[in-house]
Motif scaffolding. Structure first.
Motif, short mmCIF file in Angstrom:
data_model
loop_
_atom_site.label_atom_id
_atom_site.label_comp_id
_atom_site.label_asym_id
_atom_site.label_seq_id
_atom_site.Cartn_x
_atom_site.Cartn_y
_atom_site.Cartn_z
N VAL A 7 -0.77 8.59 10.03
CA VAL A 7 0.60 8.85 9.83
C VAL A 7 0.47 10.48 9.46
N THR A 8 1.36 11.15 9.95
CA THR A 8 1.61 12.49 9.64
C THR A 8 3.09 12.69 9.31
N ALA A 9 3.24 13.44 8.36
CA ALA A 9 4.59 13.97 7.78
C ALA A 9 4.77 15.29 8.11
N ARG A 10 5.71 15.76 8.79
CA ARG A 10 6.11 17.01 8.82
C ARG A 10 7.66 17.39 8.68
N GLY A 11 7.76 18.36 7.28
CA GLY A 11 9.08 18.30 6.65
C GLY A 11 9.44 19.94 6.46
N ILE A 12 10.73 19.76 6.05
CA ILE A 12 11.25 21.05 5.86
C ILE A 12 11.74 20.83 4.33
N LEU A 13 11.21 21.79 3.52
CA LEU A 13 11.79 21.85 2.01
C LEU A 13 12.34 23.17 1.94
N ALA A 14 13.57 23.16 1.18
CA ALA A 14 14.26 24.50 1.20
C ALA A 14 14.95 24.45 -0.21
N SER B 151 0.94 -1.14 0.08
CA SER B 151 0.09 -0.09 0.02
C SER B 151 0.62 1.27 0.08
N THR B 152 0.53 2.24 -0.48
CA THR B 152 1.32 3.73 -0.84
C THR B 152 0.41 4.56 -0.11
N TYR B 153 0.85 5.57 0.49
CA TYR B 153 0.37 6.53 0.83
C TYR B 153 0.96 7.88 0.83
N LEU B 154 0.33 8.93 -0.03
CA LEU B 154 1.02 10.27 -0.11
C LEU B 154 1.38 11.07 0.87
N LEU B 155 2.35 11.55 1.32
CA LEU B 155 2.97 12.30 2.23
C LEU B 155 2.81 13.67 1.84
N LEU B 156 3.63 14.12 0.71
CA LEU B 156 3.84 15.64 0.17
C LEU B 156 3.65 15.34 -1.46
N LYS B 157 2.74 16.11 -1.88
CA LYS B 157 2.55 16.16 -3.24
C LYS B 157 3.07 17.31 -4.09
N SER B 158 3.55 17.13 -5.20
CA SER B 158 4.00 17.93 -6.19
C SER B 158 5.22 18.76 -5.73
N VAL B 159 6.40 18.32 -5.25
CA VAL B 159 7.28 19.02 -4.64
C VAL B 159 8.43 19.43 -5.83
#
Length: 129
Positions: A119-126, A1-9
């Protein structure tokens, strides 16, 4: 199974931090986080021919709950130097023109859990540099 965490980065961004918070997911002891094609939803192929489905994290164990205070490292496969590289470079490309412009960051459960949870994802994109 796959789960989207962050879309269109944007593939030109780097990801210095990705924290994963989750409930106790009994049976989810082999999970991956990787880069997927935003247009097709399929796992990207690295330059060397291997799958990009675990380029950020391989074999995460989500069976014991982790909160905001004690999150799992969602980029555990990256060295410090790689956390400053653009996403396209993590796939082994030499130039951004070889890569897609955007990626999805996806969690893959290689074995289905026997208990429900979130499930929750918290990220930093830079920007790189």
């Amino acid at each position: 199974s796959t789960y989207l965490l962050l879309k269109s980065v944007s593939s030109h961004l780097c990801i210095p931090q990705l924290n994963i918070e989750h409930g106790s997911l009994t049976g989810a002891n082999d999970c991956d986080i990787g880069l997927y094609d935003s247009e097709t939803g399929s796992a990207l192929t690295k330059q060397d021919g291997s799958s990009g489905k675990n380029v950020l994290a391989d074999a995460l164990d989500l069976t014991t709950a982790n909160t905001k205070l004690t999150p799992k490292d969602g980029i555990k496969e990256l060295t410090f130097a790689k956390t400053t590289q653009p996403l396209w470079q993590l796939l082994g490309f030499a130039h951004p023109s070889e890569a897609k412009p955007q990626y999805d960051i996806v969690l893959t459960l290689n074995a289905d859990p026997t208990a429900d949870g979130s499930v929750t994802a918290r990220g930093i994109l830079a920007p790189v540099g």
